[in-house]
Design an enzyme around this catalytic site. Structure first.
Site, PDB file in Angstrom:
ATOM      1  N   ALA A 181      -3.835  -7.787  10.215  1.00  0.00           N
ATOM      2  CA  ALA A 181      -3.078  -9.042  10.215  1.00  0.00           C
ATOM      3  C   ALA A 181      -3.340  -9.920  11.441  1.00  0.00           C
ATOM      4  CB  ALA A 181      -1.588  -8.739  10.102  1.00  0.00           C
TER       5      ALA A 181
ATOM      6  N   LYS B 265       0.846  -1.201   0.000  1.00  0.00           N
ATOM      7  CA  LYS B 265       0.000   0.000   0.000  1.00  0.00           C
ATOM      8  C   LYS B 265       0.878   1.246   0.000  1.00  0.00           C
ATOM      9  CE  LYS B 265      -3.778  -2.449   2.225  1.00  0.00           C
ATOM     10  NZ  LYS B 265      -4.652  -2.604   3.397  1.00  0.00           N
TER      11      LYS B 265
ATOM     12  N   ARG C 270      -1.986   0.287  12.404  1.00  0.00           N
ATOM     13  CA  ARG C 270      -0.713   0.616  13.048  1.00  0.00           C
ATOM     14  C   ARG C 270      -0.347   2.083  12.857  1.00  0.00           C
ATOM     15  NH1 ARG C 270       2.599  -3.790   9.867  1.00  0.00           N
ATOM     16  NH2 ARG C 270       1.165  -2.934   8.306  1.00  0.00           N
TER      17      ARG C 270
ATOM     18  N   LYS D  45      -5.587   5.930   2.108  1.00  0.00           N
ATOM     19  CA  LYS D  45      -6.229   5.790   3.426  1.00  0.00           C
ATOM     20  C   LYS D  45      -5.191   5.853   4.538  1.00  0.00           C
ATOM     21  CE  LYS D  45      -4.940   1.314   4.178  1.00  0.00           C
ATOM     22  NZ  LYS D  45      -4.398   0.662   5.385  1.00  0.00           N
TER      23      LYS D  45
END
Length: 364
Positions: free
Chosen positions: A112, A74, A230, A166
């Site tokens: 994750a 990403k 995160r 995002k």
């Protein structure tokens, strides 16, 4: 890699999640790639080196076959005056070969550690396959309706942009968290950020489809990242430490060595927008950078939300449509007037050719 192969667990990054027995783990990339028809790239964007792409080009697939290269990265990059997606970098990295590489991307709302517990999640495949048969075959590699439901679209750019942008909004959400602001402010950040994601994508990538923003890779990924990602956790701590620690230091302290694209994406997006003189059109994106890299006070993230009255984005869009209609109508009127003028001239010319002018006719 050897330890994970023996213990069947990634103790450093995903402790407690059992790795499947049919997963062969190796650090020998040439061995892993040998003959593979589907290659998944899931590494931090700053580690996507020319050497890795050359290994993929040399060892993946057969000499004259099709290789599906699927990016989970990403990231977004602005270099030499050009904005590039990770899929662009991959395409450039493997183009010097006789093999056919079809580049796809897989993005979505799938944190994750929750996936490691086999909790249900979704994703969107931005498919680069050139045939419907290949597209269905590639989707079947990932889609598991019971645990990991994947939908497919040919709008690869829309999927990838949503995944990269995002992360910028996630830092804004983290700033609000670090300021102990509540869900009202975070909801406003998500709404305004979603608007800027769409505006950016539609402004600079003309083939992006509206429906893509409402897939898992779009609004769903934005929401889960702003609440559980995160990047937002890193940004919250950045505010709490009064901006005295840099992003790389916070990564080491909070993420146990993991590297994320969020703060890198912020820089690339900001410098691209500045080069286009478009910063004022993206107040939230701009504020995220100025707080994170130009020492602006974190409360400025709220000022970015006040940059326009609520609903101004829709008003702008309607105004733009109205202006386009007016412009089109004006063009039609001008064409009609020009046509009428031409007809008058044509009639006058014919009359002259017949030996009479309008005045002479009246005299007779």
């Amino acid at each position: 890699a050897q330890e994970m192969q023996v213990k069947r667990e990634n103790a450093q990054y995903l402790a407690g999640a059992a790795l499947p027995g049919n997963l062969d783990i190796s650090s020998d990339l040439a061995h892993v790639l040998s003959g593979c028809q589907v290659v998944i790239v899931a590494i931090p964007s700053n580690h996507l080196s020319l050497q890795i792409m050359q290994l993929i080009a040399d060892h993946a697939g057969e000499s004259d076959g099709v290789v599906h290269l699927v990016s989970l990265v990403k990231g977004i990059e602005f270099n030499d005056g050009k904005l590039k997606l990770i899929s662009d970098l991959l395409r450039e990295g493997v183009k010097h070969t006789q093999k056919t590489f079809e580049i796809s991307v897989l993005m979505g709302a799938n944190v994750a550690d929750q996936m490691g517990r086999d909790e249900f999640a979704e994703a969107t495949l931005g498919c680069g396959a050139t045939s419907a048969l290949d597209a269905r075959a590639l989707l079947s590699v990932f889609d598991d309706p019971d645990r990991f439901a994947v939908t497919s679209t040919m709008d690869r750019s829309g999927v990838e942009l949503s995944g990269a942008l995002k992360n910028v909004v996630a830092l804004a959400a983290g700033y609000s968290e670090g300021l102990d602001l509540g869900s009202n402010t975070k909801a406003a950040i998500i709404r305004r950020g979603f608007g800027e994601i769409i505006r950016f994508a539609k402004m600079f990538f003309l083939d992006v489809e509206d429906a893509t923003f409402f897939e898992s890779s779009g609004i769903a990924d934005l929401m889960t990242t702003c609440f559980a990602g995160r990047g937002q956790r890193l940004a919250a701590e950045f505010v709490r430490c009064r901006q005295k620690k840099d992003w790389a230091t916070l990564e080491k302290e909070l993420l146990n060595g993991q590297q994320i694209p969020d703060w890198h994406n912020v820089q690339h997006v900001y410098h691209f927008l500045r080069s286009r003189r478009m910063l004022e059109k993206f107040p939230l994106f701009t504020a995220v950078y100025m707080i994170g890299f130009a020492h602006h006070p974190p409360i400025k993230i709220v000022d970015a939300l006040k940059a326009r009255p609520s609903g101004a984005e829709g008003a702008d869009a309607n105004a733009s449509k109205t202006e386009k209609k007016r412009s089109h109508k004006k063009e039609e009127e001008e064409e009609e007037e020009e046509g009428n003028a031409c007809n008058v001239k044509s009639k006058s010319k014919k009359r002259k050719q017949g030996g009479l002018t309008t005045q002479e006719e009246s005299m007779h």
